[in-house]
Design an enzyme around this catalytic site. Structure first.
Site, PDB file in Angstrom:
ATOM      1  N   GLU A 119      27.802 -21.306 -44.275  1.00  0.00           N
ATOM      2  CA  GLU A 119      26.670 -22.146 -43.867  1.00  0.00           C
ATOM      3  C   GLU A 119      26.551 -23.353 -44.781  1.00  0.00           C
ATOM      4  O   GLU A 119      26.228 -24.455 -44.344  1.00  0.00           O
ATOM      5  CB  GLU A 119      25.372 -21.330 -43.915  1.00  0.00           C
ATOM      6  CG  GLU A 119      24.157 -22.053 -43.340  1.00  0.00           C
ATOM      7  CD  GLU A 119      23.354 -22.855 -44.357  1.00  0.00           C
ATOM      8  OE1 GLU A 119      22.460 -23.600 -43.934  1.00  0.00           O
ATOM      9  OE2 GLU A 119      23.629 -22.765 -45.577  1.00  0.00           O
ATOM     10  N   GLU A 120      26.815 -23.139 -46.055  1.00  0.00           N
ATOM     11  CA  GLU A 120      26.561 -24.180 -47.061  1.00  0.00           C
ATOM     12  C   GLU A 120      27.600 -25.288 -47.053  1.00  0.00           C
ATOM     13  O   GLU A 120      27.508 -26.227 -47.834  1.00  0.00           O
ATOM     14  CB  GLU A 120      26.487 -23.538 -48.464  1.00  0.00           C
ATOM     15  CG  GLU A 120      25.431 -22.438 -48.597  1.00  0.00           C
ATOM     16  CD  GLU A 120      23.999 -22.967 -48.624  1.00  0.00           C
ATOM     17  OE1 GLU A 120      23.816 -24.184 -48.422  1.00  0.00           O
ATOM     18  OE2 GLU A 120      23.089 -22.157 -48.851  1.00  0.00           O
TER      19      GLU A 120
ATOM     20  N   ASP B 180      27.107 -16.459 -47.202  1.00  0.00           N
ATOM     21  CA  ASP B 180      27.615 -17.250 -48.337  1.00  0.00           C
ATOM     22  C   ASP B 180      26.483 -17.840 -49.158  1.00  0.00           C
ATOM     23  O   ASP B 180      25.332 -17.901 -48.717  1.00  0.00           O
ATOM     24  CB  ASP B 180      28.531 -18.377 -47.835  1.00  0.00           C
ATOM     25  CG  ASP B 180      27.804 -19.368 -46.931  1.00  0.00           C
ATOM     26  OD1 ASP B 180      27.062 -18.914 -46.035  1.00  0.00           O
ATOM     27  OD2 ASP B 180      27.949 -20.578 -47.124  1.00  0.00           O
TER      28      ASP B 180
HETATM   29 ZN   LIG Z   1      20.592 -21.227 -46.682  1.00  0.00          ZN
END
Ligand SMILES: [Zn+2]
Length: 495
Positions: free
Chosen positions: A150-151, A83
């Site tokens: 992840e973000e 992502d």
């Molecule tokens: Zn990253």
């Protein structure tokens, strides 16, 4: 009116890597909506005949066989996230969330016109794909671990099924500083101090005032915590508390901060004070402000406290309740608490008061505490608990993930240092970060993983100014190639 983006990267080396990177910029991959890119890498892996596993969080693991002669080497996990943060300038025709990123080369830098670029972490996915496609590059058995979301708080890593990972070495490809090998990061815990105090009606002789803090630098609540920047909520609490000693008043509301992950730049309180003491209170706040501004003269000179007219309020906390709440704001710590025993200028443990929220008769103070040393955090949480209790409130605790504690004796680190020195003729900087990386979460799920992280120079990630240095992407690629060769050399483990 399609832009011929291929021409932008024509002739840029390593060619295969940039081709993969460019292809990824045409596929939508916002956090939690990675389906298009998942489909794309899945189809790629199926075509190449890899065993592909996916867990319920949607993370993917591709099993890649060793090249000839490297079959008995330890399995290396290459890891990055699919992502990206999809930010754009409001007037930009481009939008990463729809797979519209317009690449631009500016000298040594690759950037995107009006949007985020997604080098964070597109470089990782592109590097993995390029590496395993090139039959001339020797490596042992590999697992390509591509995580999602992840973000948004390392959601994908948090949902990872650890049983899918069978490697003993993990290389995280999500660092953003060239020339550095990262071997540690901080774990984190969220806390909420909640204090409920009695409120009473505002009297006819009381007038409202608004006290506002603004102008501070703010910044990341972990990696900027040691820079002496003002915390708007703490500044507001201090100004009010110092003034309270001269003129008692009653607090109507206290609010500040926008995110647990940022040092607050704005905070505001509404107070009511006896009409005949209003001027006295204003000058007491002014006096406190002068001292506070002097305290930050060298580190955050722009911070200011201003007093203005307030909107009428129906009720306010009692004077005793107000004193208890201001005591709590004073007691909740913020800033670095311990420095790393391994690295100069690196914070090991810190806590940051990120948000103050008034809701009815309750004030909530939300903090994010971090440490790479899991045994250090309980003391911080106990202090927050004590602050809550002393002010008549209670503490809610949410442990997110443990830290990745540096191991300077790590064989993977030794191999990465050798690879770096052979490739570039100089020693890398070995370091850790006071922020969260997926390695912290993955390392807590898969026992015994020897981990390291590196990447090219990426600046202003998560913003439309994001850019990646082209020469350092080449260096990142060379280091990755050298590392998977080095750790799979026959007898390499004994070195
Ligand atoms: Zn990253």
């Amino acid at each position: 009116m399609a832009t011929n983006i291929t021409s932008v990267l024509a002739g840029v080396e390593p060619r295969a890597f940039w081709e993969h990177f460019e292809k990824l910029t045409t596929i939508a991959r916002p956090s939690r909506h990675e389906e298009p890119v998942i489909e794309y890498v899945r189809a790629w892996g199926e075509e190449r005949g890899y065993d592909i596993r996916q867990d319920s969080a949607r993370n993917l693991v591709f099993a890649v066989p060793a090249t000839a002669g490297r079959e008995t080497a330890p399995t290396v996990v290459l890891q990055g996230h699919l992502d990206m943060v999809c930010e754009r300038q409001p007037d930009s025709p481009n939008d990463p969330a729809e797979g519209r990123i317009e690449l631009q080369v500016d000298g040594d830098w690759l950037t995107a016109n009006g949007t985020t670029l997604g080098a964070d972490d597109g470089v990782a996915i592109a590097a993995m794909m390029t590496l395993v496609e090139d039959e001339s590059l020797p490596h042992g058995p590999l697992q390509l671990l591509m995580t999602v979301a992840e973000e948004v708080g390392l959601e994908g890593a948090n949902g990872l099924d650890g049983s899918l990972v069978n490697g003993t070495i993990l290389v995280n490809l999500d660092s953003e500083e060239d020339g550095r090998l990262t071997v540690g990061c901080a774990g984190s815990t969220d806390t909420w101090v909640r204090i409920t105090q009695a409120r009473e009606r505002v009297g006819a002789d009381e007038v409202p005032l608004t006290v506002t803090v603004s102008g501070g630098l703010g910044g990341h609540s972990g990696s900027n915590i040691h820079l002496g920047r003002s915390n708007a909520i703490k500044v507001l609490g201090r100004a009010l508390r110092e003034a309270y000693e001269t003129v008692a008043f009653r607090l109507v509301s206290l609010n500040g901060g926008k995110s647990r992950n940022a040092i607050p730049r704005d905070a505001q309180a509404v107070v009511v004070v006896a009409g005949n003491r209003k001027d006295e209170l204003e000058s007491a706040i002014g006096k406190a402000t002068a001292t506070i501004r002097d305290a930050f003269a060298k580190t955050d000179a722009g911070v200011t406290v201003s007093v203005g007219a307030g909107d009428g309020a129906e009720d306010a906390w009692t004077e005793a309740g107000t004193a208890a709440l201001l005591d709590a704001v004073a007691l909740v710590p913020t800033g670095p608490l311990a420095m790393s025993p391994d690295f100069d200028d690196l914070v090991e443990t810190s806590t940051s008061l990120g948000e103050a929220i008034t809701d009815g008769d309750t004030l909530t103070l939300h903090s994010l505490s971090r440490s790479s040393n899991d045994s250090a955090l309980p003391e911080v949480i106990e202090a927050l608990d004590a602050a809550a209790r002393l002010a008549g409130g209670e503490l809610e605790v949410k442990h997110n993930y443990g830290g990745w504690r540096p191991n300077l004796e790590s064989p993977a680190l030794a191999a990465a240092k050798r690879s770096y020195e052979q490739a570039f003729g100089e020693a890398p900087i070995v370091t850790a970060v006071h922020a969260g990386l997926e390695t912290a979460v993955i390392g807590n799920k898969v026992a015994g993983l020897d981990m390291i992280s590196f990447g090219p120079q990426i600046e202003a990630p998560h913003s439309p100014d994001e850019r990646v240095s082209i020469p350092t992407a080449g260096r990142f690629w060379r280091l990755l190639v050298a590392f998977v060769d080095e750790v799979s050399k026959p007898g390499g483990e004994q070195r």
